[in-house]
Design a protein around this motif. Structure first.
Motif, PDB file in Angstrom:
ATOM      1  N   ALA A 145       0.839  -1.196   0.000  1.00  0.00           N
ATOM      2  CA  ALA A 145       0.000   0.000   0.000  1.00  0.00           C
ATOM      3  C   ALA A 145       0.876   1.250   0.000  1.00  0.00           C
ATOM      4  CB  ALA A 145      -0.912  -0.006   1.227  1.00  0.00           C
ATOM      5  N   PRO A 146       0.360   2.377  -0.478  1.00  0.00           N
ATOM      6  CA  PRO A 146       1.145   3.617  -0.467  1.00  0.00           C
ATOM      7  C   PRO A 146       1.696   3.975   0.913  1.00  0.00           C
ATOM      8  CG  PRO A 146      -0.804   3.895  -1.818  1.00  0.00           C
ATOM      9  CD  PRO A 146      -0.941   2.551  -1.158  1.00  0.00           C
ATOM     10  N   SER A 147       0.986   3.578   1.963  1.00  0.00           N
ATOM     11  CA  SER A 147       1.422   3.916   3.327  1.00  0.00           C
ATOM     12  C   SER A 147       2.724   3.237   3.722  1.00  0.00           C
ATOM     13  CB  SER A 147       0.329   3.523   4.326  1.00  0.00           C
ATOM     14  OG  SER A 147       0.048   2.127   4.252  1.00  0.00           O
ATOM     15  N   GLN A 148       3.184   2.268   2.945  1.00  0.00           N
ATOM     16  CA  GLN A 148       4.422   1.552   3.282  1.00  0.00           C
ATOM     17  C   GLN A 148       5.678   2.267   2.792  1.00  0.00           C
ATOM     18  OE1 GLN A 148       4.883  -1.325   5.143  1.00  0.00           O
ATOM     19  NE2 GLN A 148       2.791  -0.784   5.696  1.00  0.00           N
ATOM     20  N   VAL A 149       5.539   3.455   2.226  1.00  0.00           N
ATOM     21  CA  VAL A 149       6.686   4.150   1.641  1.00  0.00           C
ATOM     22  C   VAL A 149       7.845   4.288   2.624  1.00  0.00           C
ATOM     23  CG1 VAL A 149       5.635   6.411   2.181  1.00  0.00           C
ATOM     24  CG2 VAL A 149       7.429   6.245   0.439  1.00  0.00           C
ATOM     25  N   GLY A 150       7.569   4.520   3.903  1.00  0.00           N
ATOM     26  CA  GLY A 150       8.628   4.729   4.881  1.00  0.00           C
ATOM     27  C   GLY A 150       9.395   3.476   5.249  1.00  0.00           C
ATOM     28  N   ASP A 151       8.863   2.299   4.895  1.00  0.00           N
ATOM     29  CA  ASP A 151       9.511   1.028   5.243  1.00  0.00           C
ATOM     30  C   ASP A 151      10.211   0.380   4.051  1.00  0.00           C
ATOM     31  OD1 ASP A 151       8.561   1.284   7.844  1.00  0.00           O
ATOM     32  OD2 ASP A 151       6.721   0.159   7.409  1.00  0.00           O
ATOM     33  N   LEU A 152      10.155   1.025   2.878  1.00  0.00           N
ATOM     34  CA  LEU A 152      10.688   0.409   1.665  1.00  0.00           C
ATOM     35  C   LEU A 152      12.042   0.981   1.236  1.00  0.00           C
ATOM     36  CD1 LEU A 152       7.408   0.043  -0.422  1.00  0.00           C
ATOM     37  CD2 LEU A 152       8.813  -1.804   0.497  1.00  0.00           C
ATOM     38  N   TYR A 153      12.513   2.020   1.893  1.00  0.00           N
ATOM     39  CA  TYR A 153      13.840   2.577   1.624  1.00  0.00           C
ATOM     40  C   TYR A 153      13.999   2.930   0.145  1.00  0.00           C
ATOM     41  CZ  TYR A 153      14.733   0.928   6.341  1.00  0.00           C
ATOM     42  OH  TYR A 153      14.652   0.724   7.702  1.00  0.00           O
ATOM     43  N   ILE A 154      13.208   3.915  -0.269  1.00  0.00           N
ATOM     44  CA  ILE A 154      13.163   4.328  -1.664  1.00  0.00           C
ATOM     45  C   ILE A 154      14.359   5.219  -1.982  1.00  0.00           C
ATOM     46  CG2 ILE A 154      11.780   5.503  -3.410  1.00  0.00           C
ATOM     47  CD1 ILE A 154      10.624   2.842  -2.287  1.00  0.00           C
ATOM     48  N   GLY A 155      14.937   5.012  -3.170  1.00  0.00           N
ATOM     49  CA  GLY A 155      16.057   5.827  -3.621  1.00  0.00           C
ATOM     50  C   GLY A 155      15.614   7.221  -4.015  1.00  0.00           C
ATOM     51  N   PRO A 156      16.536   8.032  -4.541  1.00  0.00           N
ATOM     52  CA  PRO A 156      16.220   9.424  -4.886  1.00  0.00           C
ATOM     53  C   PRO A 156      15.070   9.524  -5.877  1.00  0.00           C
ATOM     54  CG  PRO A 156      18.594   9.023  -4.989  1.00  0.00           C
ATOM     55  CD  PRO A 156      17.948   7.688  -4.822  1.00  0.00           C
ATOM     56  N   LEU A 157      14.145  10.471  -5.629  1.00  0.00           N
ATOM     57  CA  LEU A 157      13.023  10.681  -6.537  1.00  0.00           C
ATOM     58  C   LEU A 157      13.487  11.223  -7.889  1.00  0.00           C
ATOM     59  CD1 LEU A 157      10.353  12.317  -4.182  1.00  0.00           C
ATOM     60  CD2 LEU A 157      10.361   9.975  -5.060  1.00  0.00           C
ATOM     61  N   ASP A 158      14.590  11.955  -7.889  1.00  0.00           N
ATOM     62  CA  ASP A 158      15.028  12.639  -9.099  1.00  0.00           C
ATOM     63  C   ASP A 158      16.211  11.961  -9.780  1.00  0.00           C
ATOM     64  OD1 ASP A 158      16.611  13.231  -6.935  1.00  0.00           O
ATOM     65  OD2 ASP A 158      16.962  15.312  -7.504  1.00  0.00           O
ATOM     66  N   PHE A 159      16.573  10.764  -9.333  1.00  0.00           N
ATOM     67  CA  PHE A 159      17.659  10.012  -9.971  1.00  0.00           C
ATOM     68  C   PHE A 159      17.365   8.538  -9.756  1.00  0.00           C
ATOM     69  CE2 PHE A 159      22.021   8.135  -9.949  1.00  0.00           C
ATOM     70  CZ  PHE A 159      22.353   8.442 -11.255  1.00  0.00           C
ATOM     71  N   ALA A 160      16.687   7.951 -10.722  1.00  0.00           N
ATOM     72  CA  ALA A 160      16.188   6.595 -10.534  1.00  0.00           C
ATOM     73  C   ALA A 160      16.307   5.798 -11.823  1.00  0.00           C
ATOM     74  CB  ALA A 160      14.728   6.625 -10.089  1.00  0.00           C
ATOM     75  N   PRO A 161      16.566   4.492 -11.714  1.00  0.00           N
ATOM     76  CA  PRO A 161      16.615   3.645 -12.911  1.00  0.00           C
ATOM     77  C   PRO A 161      15.303   3.716 -13.681  1.00  0.00           C
ATOM     78  CG  PRO A 161      17.426   2.467 -10.995  1.00  0.00           C
ATOM     79  CD  PRO A 161      16.815   3.742 -10.477  1.00  0.00           C
TER      80      PRO A 161
END
Length: 333
Positions: free
Chosen positions: A175-191
């Protein structure tokens, strides 16, 4: 432990309003069982490859090549200042030949991933027979083709129906609420332009202690040829291709327009909000949050007390009003 994604085995495409109104993923078993791609794949991988090659227009499409040590996982290099793949533009037939070559080699193979190729451009003869009824006008199918490749958790700003055409794919969704537990990389530099998790979902790593919480909150399903998955916007999905030849066809469309070709403004708005609010003191951020909730995210109509002809940007955002608002925003930057 992850729970199973809810499934439907009702033949045919669900009404669009029913599907999108759920706000949650849904597996659609056998939705596209009669597609020519699916029928060919059920006979053999060779028959599937022959079908694609026979309809290949020769158009060059985006393709990633990963070294064997990447284990097929699309992502960053160790320093997070680059990516772990080379990027090529080649034909569908070129990709199929490379996949066949790697499938015959012993030991770890290079990862190959043809990405988001419009079928209208690369396989135009298959466009009419690989469609879904009821989607907004302009919604076009896209092909994803490769071997045992993993795309870490990422989200799309669009509604998505993903159809497995060949091989097997495992979808793990959050779910979108899991964003804080997924360790997402930079929003502006992504594969490939989509922000992704930098954590290996199946590995224990002290750097990512909250990942276990995301795994426990996940939903999972394995899909075979003809099966489809509906994903709402902003749901994170980790996708594993499980065979030496896998293909997926997906359809994206936006809630904000009737034309599936129009990009969603959601991510630019998020980046703009970061620029506007992230560095403010806490009390100012809280005040802006209140205004955002009132004018954007709340359930009450913020312009209900105004005459219809004097609501301005609080009125209905038809095409003309939306275009005027875009011009106003562009002029303020």
């Amino acid at each position: 432990m992850p729970a199973a994604i809810e499934e439907s085995r009702t033949p045919g495409t669900h009404a669009l309003e029913t599907l999108t109104g759920r706000g949650a993923p849904l597996v659609l078993r056998g939705l596209c069982a009669d597609w020519p791609m699916v029928r060919a794949a059920q006979r053999s991988q060779t028959e599937f490859a022959k079908l694609l090659a026979a309809h290949d227009s020769g158009t060059a499409v985006d393709t990633l090549l990963m070294p064997p040590q990447a284990n097929g996982r699309v992502g960053y290099n160790a320093a997070l200042d680059g990516f772990n793949y080379e990027h090529f533009k080649v034909s569908v037939t070129d990709v199929l030949q490379r996949l066949a070559h790697y499938s015959r080699r012993e030991g770890p193979a290079h990862g190959v991933a043809l990405q988001s190729a419009p079928i209208a451009a690369c396989l135009p003869g298959l466009l009419a027979t690989h469609a879904l009824e009821g989607l907004p006008e302009g919604t076009q199918p896209r092909l994803w083709l490769g071997n045992r490749v993993t795309t870490p958790a990422h989200f799309d700003a669009f509604h998505n129906i993903a159809v497995v055409a060949c091989g097997q794919r495992r979808f793990t969704v959050f779910a979108p609420s899991q964003v804080g537990d997924l360790y997402i990389g930079p929003l502006d530099f992504a594969p490939t332009g989509a922000a992704i998790s930098i954590a290996d979902l199946h590995a224990e790593d002290a750097r990512f202690p909250r990942l276990a919480q995301a795994r426990d909150a996940a939903f999972v399903a394995e899909l075979g040829p003809g099966d489809a998955l509906y994903l709402p916007p902003l749901w994170w999905h980790h996708v594993e291709s499980l065979e030496d030849l896998n293909a997926l066809v997906n359809f994206w469309w936006s809630s904000t327009t009737s034309d599936g070709r129009v990009p969603s403004p959601g991510l630019p708005a998020l980046l703009h909000a970061r620029l506007a609010f992230a560095s403010l003191p806490a009390h100012e951020r809280a005040a802006w949050r209140t205004l955002m909730d009132h004018y954007v995210f709340g359930d009450r109509d913020p312009g209900a007390h105004l005459p219809q002809d004097r609501r301005g940007v609080l009125g209905p955002l038809d095409e003309a009003a939306a275009a005027a608002l875009r011009r106003r925003i562009a002029g303020s930057l």
